[in-house]
Design a protein around this motif. Structure first.
Motif, short mmCIF file in Angstrom:
data_model
loop_
_atom_site.label_atom_id
_atom_site.label_comp_id
_atom_site.label_asym_id
_atom_site.label_seq_id
_atom_site.Cartn_x
_atom_site.Cartn_y
_atom_site.Cartn_z
N TYR A 69 0.83 -1.21 0.00
CA TYR A 69 0.00 0.00 0.00
C TYR A 69 0.87 1.26 0.00
O TYR A 69 0.60 2.23 -0.73
N MET A 70 1.91 1.24 0.81
CA MET A 70 2.83 2.37 0.89
C MET A 70 3.43 2.68 -0.48
O MET A 70 3.48 3.85 -0.92
N GLY A 71 3.89 1.66 -1.17
CA GLY A 71 4.49 1.85 -2.48
C GLY A 71 3.52 2.39 -3.50
O GLY A 71 3.87 3.28 -4.30
N TYR A 72 2.28 1.90 -3.49
CA TYR A 72 1.30 2.37 -4.46
C TYR A 72 0.83 3.79 -4.16
O TYR A 72 0.50 4.55 -5.08
N VAL A 73 0.79 4.17 -2.88
CA VAL A 73 0.49 5.57 -2.55
C VAL A 73 1.56 6.48 -3.14
O VAL A 73 1.27 7.53 -3.73
N MET A 74 2.83 6.07 -3.00
CA MET A 74 3.93 6.85 -3.57
C MET A 74 3.78 6.99 -5.08
O MET A 74 4.01 8.07 -5.65
#
Length: 441
Positions: A69-74
């Motif tokens: 999730y963190m990576g896709y938010v970025m």
């Protein structure tokens, strides 16, 4: 039929199903269920159920959706674009500068995500068009993006190392710390290769022209540098509580995901569309991993039930009469060969349990061995014919990036990865020094 023949039949059937295009979890799970039923009757199917329940009770696995999730938010909130613009402005004037900036971007994305696929997606959508526009050589573009994105499975918080900790029963914190220096070493060697290659042949990666350089003021450079500090804030917010013992691994991953959302909100980019796309992609990746892991754990339970793991250990140590280092090199070579046909998760949960047991029996440090395994996974991502990143690149890149171009582009970077693997094998403290300093291991 003796147990060794049954184990060989199971493994060959699974490989045949994968080669013919069956989904990884379907091939592994089918062979596991059929073998369990044939060997032990209806009660044998409980082995798979028991493996699934064991997985569901392993709380560190909750970090998987958080890091994804963190990576896709970025990616979806374009925070990665700010990073790339910063590297572009600061390194663009150098020959190969934008390729160096791409590697650095991938390092930062790896720190945010822990998966190769996120780095590949960001590289193909942000870096690739800019590199093409500046007349970079296609082989250089393809190799840089594929090699850089593979750093996500070695640099913490690596999801692959989280899964290895489940198999090897080793602390995730030690594995993450052990992966940091080898990961940064590999990234540095990529940069060294790019610099040397571009000095020998500047036409591969032309620098930013003088007119464009003059148009960028120092004020603009400093503004972009401040924008690049947001990902650093996310990493610090996540890792400091974990390393200090203030938060568990799972809690730290939640902090990281919340920090990424906060950064997107501050930039006024966390829209409903970003939330929807990010959530959907996170669910798809998480479910894919869960299906593969549960199927492979079921396969491993049957494999262990046959005693095949012990038979393989005896074959290496007594049948062949090899020394510990000879066996270690053979294990790494077998991982490289299997990586041409299997993805890293399938290799991890099918073969790694046997090899981890063998490495423990031979007296090797399992934290160090986990880093060796992860580097071989990175190499496997780039090795034809079925390297994972090769097909991701083909799917995401423009039509002029044909499979022959994509295949040829990775060989120099595979050579750099092999050099890193050899260095970590020869100098184990590259992996073990940081856990010792930080955790007193």
């Amino acid at each position: 039929m003796d147990h060794n023949t049954i184990a060989l039949l199971m493994f060959s059937t699974m490989l045949l199903m994968m080669i013919t295009g069956q989904r990884v979890f379907g091939a592994i799970g089918f062979v596991a269920v059929v073998a369990a039923f044939a060997l032990w009757g209806p009660g044998g199917t409980q082995m798979g159920f028991g493996s699934v329940m064991k997985l569901m009770k392993w709380t560190p696995l909750l970090t998987l959706p958080m890091f994804v999730y963190m990576g896709y938010v970025m990616s979806e909130s374009r925070l990665a674009e700010d990073l790339y613009r910063m590297f572009h402005v600061w390194f663009g004037p150098l020959p190969g500068g934008l390729a160096i900036g791409t590697i650095m971007l991938m390092v930062m994305i790896s720190v945010m995500n822990g998966l190769s696929v996120a780095g590949m997606a960001i590289g193909a959508t942000i870096a690739l068009p800019e590199l093409l526009r500046r007349n970079y050589d296609k082989l250089m573009i393809s190799g840089v993006i594929q090699a850089g994105s593979s750093l996500g499975i070695l640099i913490p918080p690596s999801v692959v190392l989280v899964l290895f900790s489940l198999i090897a029963r080793q602390p995730v914190s030690e594995l993450w710390l052990a992966g940091a220096i080898p990961g940064l070493l590999m990234a540095s060697l990529f940069v060294v290769y790019i610099v040397i290659r571009c000095r020998l042949n500047p036409s591969l990666a032309p620098p930013m022209d003088a007119e464009e350089r003059a148009a960028i003021t120092m004020r603009e450079k400093l503004r972009l540098l401040r924008a690049g500090l947001l990902p650093v804030f996310i990493f610090v917010a996540m890792m400091v509580p974990f390393l200090k013992g203030w938060a568990s691994l799972t809690e730290a991953s939640v902090i990281g995901a919340l920090a990424a959302v906060l950064a997107a909100v501050i930039k006024r980019r966390f829209t409903w569309q970003v939330f929807q796309t990010t959530t959907r992609q996170t669910m798809q990746i998480t479910v894919m991993f869960m299906l593969i892991i549960t199927a492979a754990l079921s396969f491993g339970a049957v494999f262990d039930g046959l005693g095949a793991g012990r038979a393989i250990e005896d074959f290496f140590t007594e049948g062949l009469g090899l020394g510990p280092w000879q066996i270690l090199i053979l294990m790494q070579l077998s991982f490289l060969v299997m990586g041409m046909f299997l993805d890293d998760t399938a290799m991890l949960v099918i073969v790694a349990p046997v090899y981890v047991s063998l490495a423990r029996h031979l007296g090797f440090d399992l934290i160090w061995y986990g880093i060796l395994y992860t580097i071989t996974c990175q190499i496997a991502y780039l090795t034809p014919p079925f390297g994972y990143n090769l097909f991701l690149m083909k799917a995401m890149a423009p039509p002029e990036f044909t499979l022959p171009v994509i295949y040829r582009s990775v060989f120099p970077f595979v050579g750099v990865m092999l050099l890193t693997l050899i260095l970590v094998m020869l100098f184990p403290q590259l992996a073990l020094w940081l856990p010792h300093v930080v955790l007193g291991r």
